[in-house]
Design a protein around this motif. Sequence first.
Motif, PDB file in Angstrom:
ATOM      1  N   ILE A  23     -29.182  11.441  -2.465  1.00 37.30           N
ATOM      2  CA  ILE A  23     -29.029  11.941  -1.096  1.00 37.30           C
ATOM      3  C   ILE A  23     -29.062  10.770  -0.120  1.00 37.30           C
ATOM      4  O   ILE A  23     -28.231  10.674   0.782  1.00 37.30           O
ATOM      5  CB  ILE A  23     -30.106  12.998  -0.770  1.00 37.30           C
ATOM      6  CG1 ILE A  23     -29.824  14.270  -1.559  1.00 37.30           C
ATOM      7  CG2 ILE A  23     -30.153  13.280   0.737  1.00 37.30           C
ATOM      8  CD1 ILE A  23     -30.897  15.324  -1.470  1.00 37.30           C
ATOM      9  N   THR A  24     -30.002   9.868  -0.320  1.00 36.91           N
ATOM     10  CA  THR A  24     -30.082   8.675   0.526  1.00 36.91           C
ATOM     11  C   THR A  24     -28.793   7.873   0.452  1.00 36.91           C
ATOM     12  O   THR A  24     -28.283   7.397   1.475  1.00 36.91           O
ATOM     13  CB  THR A  24     -31.280   7.800   0.097  1.00 36.91           C
ATOM     14  OG1 THR A  24     -32.473   8.580   0.206  1.00 36.91           O
ATOM     15  CG2 THR A  24     -31.394   6.556   0.959  1.00 36.91           C
ATOM     16  N   GLU A  25     -28.249   7.739  -0.743  1.00 33.59           N
ATOM     17  CA  GLU A  25     -26.985   7.015  -0.932  1.00 33.59           C
ATOM     18  C   GLU A  25     -25.851   7.699  -0.170  1.00 33.59           C
ATOM     19  O   GLU A  25     -25.055   7.037   0.504  1.00 33.59           O
ATOM     20  CB  GLU A  25     -26.660   6.946  -2.419  1.00 33.59           C
ATOM     21  CG  GLU A  25     -25.410   6.173  -2.738  1.00 33.59           C
ATOM     22  CD  GLU A  25     -25.134   6.142  -4.234  1.00 33.59           C
ATOM     23  OE1 GLU A  25     -23.944   6.255  -4.603  1.00 33.59           O
ATOM     24  OE2 GLU A  25     -26.087   6.015  -5.022  1.00 33.59           O
ATOM     25  N   GLN A  26     -25.782   9.027  -0.265  1.00 34.55           N
ATOM     26  CA  GLN A  26     -24.739   9.773   0.451  1.00 34.55           C
ATOM     27  C   GLN A  26     -24.881   9.587   1.964  1.00 34.55           C
ATOM     28  O   GLN A  26     -23.898   9.396   2.666  1.00 34.55           O
ATOM     29  CB  GLN A  26     -24.787  11.259   0.093  1.00 34.55           C
ATOM     30  CG  GLN A  26     -23.825  12.129   0.860  1.00 34.55           C
ATOM     31  CD  GLN A  26     -22.367  11.876   0.540  1.00 34.55           C
ATOM     32  OE1 GLN A  26     -22.043  11.358  -0.529  1.00 34.55           O
ATOM     33  NE2 GLN A  26     -21.484  12.205   1.454  1.00 34.55           N
ATOM     34  N   LEU A  27     -26.108   9.625   2.459  1.00 37.80           N
ATOM     35  CA  LEU A  27     -26.329   9.461   3.897  1.00 37.80           C
ATOM     36  C   LEU A  27     -25.902   8.081   4.385  1.00 37.80           C
ATOM     37  O   LEU A  27     -25.480   7.935   5.530  1.00 37.80           O
ATOM     38  CB  LEU A  27     -27.800   9.724   4.237  1.00 37.80           C
ATOM     39  CG  LEU A  27     -28.276  11.165   4.051  1.00 37.80           C
ATOM     40  CD1 LEU A  27     -29.777  11.263   4.305  1.00 37.80           C
ATOM     41  CD2 LEU A  27     -27.509  12.125   4.932  1.00 37.80           C
ATOM     42  N   SER A  28     -25.990   7.094   3.526  1.00 42.85           N
ATOM     43  CA  SER A  28     -25.589   5.733   3.923  1.00 42.85           C
ATOM     44  C   SER A  28     -24.072   5.582   4.002  1.00 42.85           C
ATOM     45  O   SER A  28     -23.578   4.614   4.585  1.00 42.85           O
ATOM     46  CB  SER A  28     -26.175   4.703   2.954  1.00 42.85           C
ATOM     47  OG  SER A  28     -25.525   4.775   1.695  1.00 42.85           O
ATOM     48  N   LYS A  29     -23.332   6.519   3.456  1.00 44.03           N
ATOM     49  CA  LYS A  29     -21.871   6.434   3.418  1.00 44.03           C
ATOM     50  C   LYS A  29     -21.184   7.132   4.591  1.00 44.03           C
ATOM     51  O   LYS A  29     -19.975   7.085   4.701  1.00 44.03           O
ATOM     52  CB  LYS A  29     -21.344   7.061   2.123  1.00 44.03           C
ATOM     53  CG  LYS A  29     -21.733   6.333   0.880  1.00 44.03           C
ATOM     54  CD  LYS A  29     -21.198   7.074  -0.337  1.00 44.03           C
ATOM     55  CE  LYS A  29     -21.612   6.410  -1.622  1.00 44.03           C
ATOM     56  NZ  LYS A  29     -21.121   7.167  -2.797  1.00 44.03           N
ATOM     57  N   VAL A  30     -21.954   7.813   5.449  1.00 46.26           N
ATOM     58  CA  VAL A  30     -21.341   8.588   6.528  1.00 46.26           C
ATOM     59  C   VAL A  30     -21.515   7.882   7.869  1.00 46.26           C
ATOM     60  O   VAL A  30     -22.356   7.004   8.027  1.00 46.26           O
ATOM     61  CB  VAL A  30     -21.919  10.022   6.590  1.00 46.26           C
ATOM     62  CG1 VAL A  30     -21.651  10.759   5.290  1.00 46.26           C
ATOM     63  CG2 VAL A  30     -23.385  10.020   6.924  1.00 46.26           C
ATOM     64  N   ASP A  31     -20.713   8.297   8.822  1.00 43.72           N
ATOM     65  CA  ASP A  31     -20.773   7.719  10.164  1.00 43.72           C
ATOM     66  C   ASP A  31     -21.881   8.338  11.007  1.00 43.72           C
ATOM     67  O   ASP A  31     -22.427   7.692  11.890  1.00 43.72           O
ATOM     68  CB  ASP A  31     -19.422   7.925  10.888  1.00 43.72           C
ATOM     69  CG  ASP A  31     -18.273   7.252  10.154  1.00 43.72           C
ATOM     70  OD1 ASP A  31     -18.413   6.065   9.795  1.00 43.72           O
ATOM     71  OD2 ASP A  31     -17.261   7.932   9.913  1.00 43.72           O
ATOM     72  N   GLU A  32     -22.152   9.611  10.745  1.00 44.07           N
ATOM     73  CA  GLU A  32     -23.143  10.313  11.573  1.00 44.07           C
ATOM     74  C   GLU A  32     -23.913  11.316  10.713  1.00 44.07           C
ATOM     75  O   GLU A  32     -23.321  12.009   9.885  1.00 44.07           O
ATOM     76  CB  GLU A  32     -22.438  11.039  12.712  1.00 44.07           C
ATOM     77  CG  GLU A  32     -23.345  11.547  13.777  1.00 44.07           C
ATOM     78  CD  GLU A  32     -22.587  11.964  15.020  1.00 44.07           C
ATOM     79  OE1 GLU A  32     -23.245  12.550  15.903  1.00 44.07           O
ATOM     80  OE2 GLU A  32     -21.375  11.758  15.129  1.00 44.07           O
ATOM     81  N   VAL A  33     -25.226  11.391  10.952  1.00 44.43           N
ATOM     82  CA  VAL A  33     -26.079  12.368  10.267  1.00 44.43           C
ATOM     83  C   VAL A  33     -26.692  13.276  11.322  1.00 44.43           C
ATOM     84  O   VAL A  33     -27.302  12.801  12.284  1.00 44.43           O
ATOM     85  CB  VAL A  33     -27.207  11.668   9.454  1.00 44.43           C
ATOM     86  CG1 VAL A  33     -28.116  12.703   8.809  1.00 44.43           C
ATOM     87  CG2 VAL A  33     -26.626  10.719   8.415  1.00 44.43           C
ATOM     88  N   LEU A  34     -26.530  14.574  11.127  1.00 47.53           N
ATOM     89  CA  LEU A  34     -27.089  15.563  12.046  1.00 47.53           C
ATOM     90  C   LEU A  34     -28.096  16.387  11.273  1.00 47.53           C
ATOM     91  O   LEU A  34     -27.788  16.943  10.231  1.00 47.53           O
ATOM     92  CB  LEU A  34     -25.981  16.445  12.613  1.00 47.53           C
ATOM     93  CG  LEU A  34     -24.889  15.648  13.341  1.00 47.53           C
ATOM     94  CD1 LEU A  34     -23.643  16.462  13.483  1.00 47.53           C
ATOM     95  CD2 LEU A  34     -25.411  15.214  14.692  1.00 47.53           C
ATOM     96  N   VAL A  35     -29.325  16.466  11.789  1.00 41.45           N
ATOM     97  CA  VAL A  35     -30.416  17.127  11.082  1.00 41.45           C
ATOM     98  C   VAL A  35     -30.762  18.447  11.776  1.00 41.45           C
ATOM     99  O   VAL A  35     -30.977  18.480  12.983  1.00 41.45           O
ATOM    100  CB  VAL A  35     -31.668  16.223  11.020  1.00 41.45           C
ATOM    101  CG1 VAL A  35     -32.794  16.907  10.278  1.00 41.45           C
ATOM    102  CG2 VAL A  35     -31.326  14.884  10.382  1.00 41.45           C
ATOM    103  N   PHE A  36     -30.807  19.512  10.983  1.00 42.25           N
ATOM    104  CA  PHE A  36     -31.151  20.841  11.496  1.00 42.25           C
ATOM    105  C   PHE A  36     -32.317  21.405  10.736  1.00 42.25           C
ATOM    106  O   PHE A  36     -32.479  21.210   9.584  1.00 42.25           O
ATOM    107  CB  PHE A  36     -29.951  21.792  11.359  1.00 42.25           C
ATOM    108  CG  PHE A  36     -28.864  21.499  12.343  1.00 42.25           C
ATOM    109  CD1 PHE A  36     -28.809  22.172  13.555  1.00 42.25           C
ATOM    110  CD2 PHE A  36     -27.885  20.543  12.074  1.00 42.25           C
ATOM    111  CE1 PHE A  36     -27.797  21.906  14.476  1.00 42.25           C
ATOM    112  CE2 PHE A  36     -26.876  20.274  12.995  1.00 42.25           C
ATOM    113  CZ  PHE A  36     -26.842  20.954  14.186  1.00 42.25           C
TER     114      PHE A  36
END
Length: 118
Positions: A105-118
């Motif tokens: 999951i951490t790896e996937q989050l590092s590959k995106v431009d923006e993370v939105l947390v709900f």
Amino acid sequence: MKKVAILFRRAPHGSPHGREALDLALLSASFEQEVSLIFVDDGVLNLVKDQQPELIGAKDYIATFGALPLYDVETVLVCEESLLEYGLDLTDLTIEADMVSPSLITEQLSKVDEVLVF
């Protein structure tokens, strides 16, 4: 193309966060952004089959997750540790998802431009 990850961390029906996250995912995907959904902690409960939120006066938005393929949302990750914490496995979920470790999951989050947390 912008890559957006939407992180579901809260349980469904107790707040509007789950519905808002799903609405944002579908809206973002309709504007041709690459959207990935990630379910961790209590957020995994958003995907549990056979919920009856109307019994507590909440609206049933869970069925809307079935529309994700129509919007080309292909990356749906569920935290393995969170599922185990609730005694769940992939057969308990309403849609297909990949069960992954927190490190993936951490790896996937590092590959995106923006993370939105709900």
